[in-house]
Design an enzyme around this catalytic site. Structure first.
Site, PDB file in Angstrom:
ATOM      1  N   LYS A 125      71.330   5.800  -0.707  1.00  0.00           N
ATOM      2  CA  LYS A 125      70.887   4.929   0.236  1.00  0.00           C
ATOM      3  C   LYS A 125      71.142   5.817   1.479  1.00  0.00           C
ATOM      4  CE  LYS A 125      73.110   1.151   1.852  1.00  0.00           C
ATOM      5  NZ  LYS A 125      74.288  -0.331   1.243  1.00  0.00           N
ATOM      6  N   LYS A 148      70.959   4.807   5.821  1.00  0.00           N
ATOM      7  CA  LYS A 148      70.472   3.455   7.030  1.00  0.00           C
ATOM      8  C   LYS A 148      69.789   4.437   7.836  1.00  0.00           C
ATOM      9  CE  LYS A 148      74.975   1.580   6.260  1.00  0.00           C
ATOM     10  NZ  LYS A 148      74.132   0.072   5.495  1.00  0.00           N
ATOM     11  N   ASP A 157      69.083   1.014   4.196  1.00  0.00           N
ATOM     12  CA  ASP A 157      68.950  -0.245   4.349  1.00  0.00           C
ATOM     13  C   ASP A 157      69.201  -0.644   5.774  1.00  0.00           C
ATOM     14  OD1 ASP A 157      70.786  -2.177   4.926  1.00  0.00           O
ATOM     15  OD2 ASP A 157      72.902  -0.918   4.003  1.00  0.00           O
ATOM     16  N   GLU A 212      66.733  -2.515   1.784  1.00  0.00           N
ATOM     17  CA  GLU A 212      68.210  -3.611   1.895  1.00  0.00           C
ATOM     18  C   GLU A 212      68.037  -4.307   3.466  1.00  0.00           C
ATOM     19  OE1 GLU A 212      71.988  -1.715   0.260  1.00  0.00           O
ATOM     20  OE2 GLU A 212      73.050  -2.984   1.687  1.00  0.00           O
ATOM     21  N   ASP A 229      71.190  -8.361   1.487  1.00  0.00           N
ATOM     22  CA  ASP A 229      72.510  -7.506   1.992  1.00  0.00           C
ATOM     23  C   ASP A 229      73.498  -9.622   3.068  1.00  0.00           C
ATOM     24  OD1 ASP A 229      75.429  -6.958   2.158  1.00  0.00           O
ATOM     25  OD2 ASP A 229      74.499  -5.404   3.182  1.00  0.00           O
ATOM     26  N   LYS A 254      79.158  -8.105  -2.461  1.00  0.00           N
ATOM     27  CA  LYS A 254      80.100  -7.520  -1.770  1.00  0.00           C
ATOM     28  C   LYS A 254      80.975  -8.349  -1.562  1.00  0.00           C
ATOM     29  CE  LYS A 254      78.047  -4.482   1.692  1.00  0.00           C
ATOM     30  NZ  LYS A 254      77.524  -4.379   2.931  1.00  0.00           N
ATOM     31  N   GLY A 287      79.947  -2.211  -0.505  1.00  0.00           N
ATOM     32  CA  GLY A 287      81.048  -1.129   0.149  1.00  0.00           C
ATOM     33  C   GLY A 287      80.721  -1.474   1.386  1.00  0.00           C
TER      34      GLY A 287
HETATM   35  O1  OSB Z   1      75.388  -2.692   5.112  1.00  0.00           O
HETATM   36  O2  OSB Z   1      75.686  -1.900   3.267  1.00  0.00           O
HETATM   37  C1  OSB Z   1      76.015  -1.367   4.505  1.00  0.00           C
HETATM   38  C2  OSB Z   1      79.296  -0.436   6.220  1.00  0.00           C
HETATM   39  C3  OSB Z   1      79.392  -1.387   6.430  1.00  0.00           C
HETATM   40  C4  OSB Z   1      78.884  -2.404   7.137  1.00  0.00           C
HETATM   41  C5  OSB Z   1      77.988  -2.307   6.279  1.00  0.00           C
HETATM   42  C6  OSB Z   1      77.348  -1.323   4.970  1.00  0.00           C
HETATM   43  C7  OSB Z   1      78.180  -0.774   5.185  1.00  0.00           C
HETATM   44  C8  OSB Z   1      78.320   0.332   3.716  1.00  0.00           C
HETATM   45  C9  OSB Z   1      78.454   1.327   3.773  1.00  0.00           C
HETATM   46  O3  OSB Z   1      76.544   1.033   3.837  1.00  0.00           O
HETATM   47  C10 OSB Z   1      79.191   1.633   2.567  1.00  0.00           C
HETATM   48  C11 OSB Z   1      80.160   2.288   1.832  1.00  0.00           C
HETATM   49  O4  OSB Z   1      80.874   1.757   1.468  1.00  0.00           O
HETATM   50  O5  OSB Z   1      80.235   3.575   0.674  1.00  0.00           O
HETATM   51 MG    MG Z   2      74.165  -3.276   3.196  1.00  0.00          MG
END
Ligand code: OSB
Ligand code: MG
Length: 374
Positions: free
Chosen positions: A161, A163, A188, A213, A238, A262, A290
């Site tokens: 995934k 960002k 994401d 996402e 999310d 989450k 996460g």
């Molecule tokens: O949007 O999933 C998210 C980390 C901090 C805030 C938001 C997100 C995230 C991650 C990290 O994508 C995922 C991980 O902890 O490995």
């Molecule tokens: Mg997310």
């Protein structure tokens, strides 16, 4: 079950590498840990609220205040306490779901230990391994991005995934898809796009993503539904999903075809299970997100991911991707085919390294049962 004392601690821990999303970069984490003591055991919880109110309204400091003044006093010294009735005891407190989750999840860990059950078994988990993906932050250069992806694929992770944000999306995805035409790939956006970007987002269909996402606002269902009608790529929500009702609304409106769960975002294991069940009954797959957790939150995510409808690889990955020295023993490791074993020992299944936690602690507060106060 009776809780005699709750210990709140803030630990400070640097990430092994900065993590950049569309809303900012994190290099050092301030993490609120909850220890609930009762019946000779300690249950642990981790608050996933960030250092700033960027992902959600909560921060570690708002969570600290709410736990110390409202949530901890509501559950301490209550003979009838069970994990499943914690949400009822927190009902008067509006919002503050990350604060609630930290405390509720510590109670689940404690109850699992008292009952001699694994946390997975307590939650109703059925899997003995979970499938793992990775979330890769926005990188300073394309070369670094490709190198990072290469490393994670070699490590065995089943889904990558990435960002993304305006200016770090199409070109980057073209480079990634050119190099790896077949990997399971998703993006994401952490709500970085607006209605004007619709045609741009629809053009992502050519990258054959598993999902996109949270492309739009963190509180939106309606415009995601409009966008989903235009896109072949599945939308995954999310930030928008705060509870079971939100999941039902999003599914009903067709705002998404996949849901990220989450614990912190929905207020704890009870609501996470409710979202999981609502999605399962309607044929919507879920996966576990996460929040850059230490081993305690990571252990909780592993247990949650063992439920049946966690059908897609989650963002639950090895401790070493985030921490030089995790606060649990053993650290979370991933097999070379991208799986984590679900612990079968009582509770979270990973020891908390209390000496290390003590050394990392920058503030603490004890909430004791009235009967324990001299
Ligand atoms: O949007 O999933 C998210 C980390 C901090 C805030 C938001 C997100 C995230 C991650 C990290 O994508 C995922 C991980 O902890 O490995
Ligand atoms: Mg997310």
């Amino acid at each position: 079950m009776n809780i005699d004392a709750i210990v709140m601690r803030e630990i400070n821990l640097p990430l092994v590498a900065p993590f950049q999303t569309s809303f900012g970069t994190t290099t050092d984490r301030r993490i609120l840990l909850i220890e609930v003591r009762g019946e000779g055991y300690s249950g642990w919880g981790e608050c996933v609220a960030g250092e700033h109110p960027y992902f959600s309204e909560e921060t570690i400091d708002t969570a600290w205040t709410i736990i110390a003044s409202e949530l901890a006093p509501a559950i301490v010294d209550n003979e009838l306490l069970q994990s499943g009735n914690v949400p009822k005891l927190f009902k008067l407190v509006r919002g503050n779901r990350m604060a609630k989750a930290a405390v509720e999840n510590a109670v689940w860990d404690l109850e699992a230990q008292i009952k001699g059950l694994s946390l997975s078994a307590m939650l109703g988990g059925t899997r003995d391994t979970i499938a793992c993906g990775v979330s890769i932050g926005i990188q300073p250069t394309m070369d670094q991005q490709l190198a990072k992806i290469e490393k994670e694929i070699a490590a065995g992770y089943q889904r990558i995934k990435l960002k993304c944000k305006p200016g770090w999306d199409r070109k980057m995805l073209e480079a990634v898809r050119h190099r790896w035409p077949e990997i399971l790939l998703s993006v994401d956006a952490n709500s970085a796009y607006r209605l004007n970007d619709q045609a741009h987002l629809v053009s992502f269909d050519e990258f054959r993503l598993l999902m996109i996402e949270q492309p739009l606002w963190a509180d939106d269902f309606y415009f995601h539904a409009m966008l989903q009608k235009q896109m072949e790529t599945a939308i995954c929500l999310d930030e928008s999903i705060r509870n079971r009702r939100d999941a039902l609304a999003a599914i009903e409106m067709e705002s998404c075809r996949i849901i990220n769960i989450k614990c912190g975002r929905v207020g704890g294991f009870s609501e996470a299970i409710a979202v999981h069940n609502a999605a399962a009954e309607r044929g919507i797959p879920v996966w576990c997100g996460g929040m850059l957790e230490t081993g305690i939150g990571r252990a909780h995510n592993i247990a949650l991911s063992s439920l049946e409808n966690f059908r897609l690889p989650g963002d639950v990955s090895a401790s070493s991707r985030y921490w030089a020295d995790d606060i649990i023993e053993p650290a979370v490791t991933v097999s070379d085919d991208g799986l984590i074993d679900v612990p079968t020992t009582p509770g979270r299944g990973f020891e908390v390294r209390t000496d290390l936690v003590e050394r990392l602690t920058v503030r603490s507060q004890h909430i004791r049962a009235r009967s324990m106060v001299a």
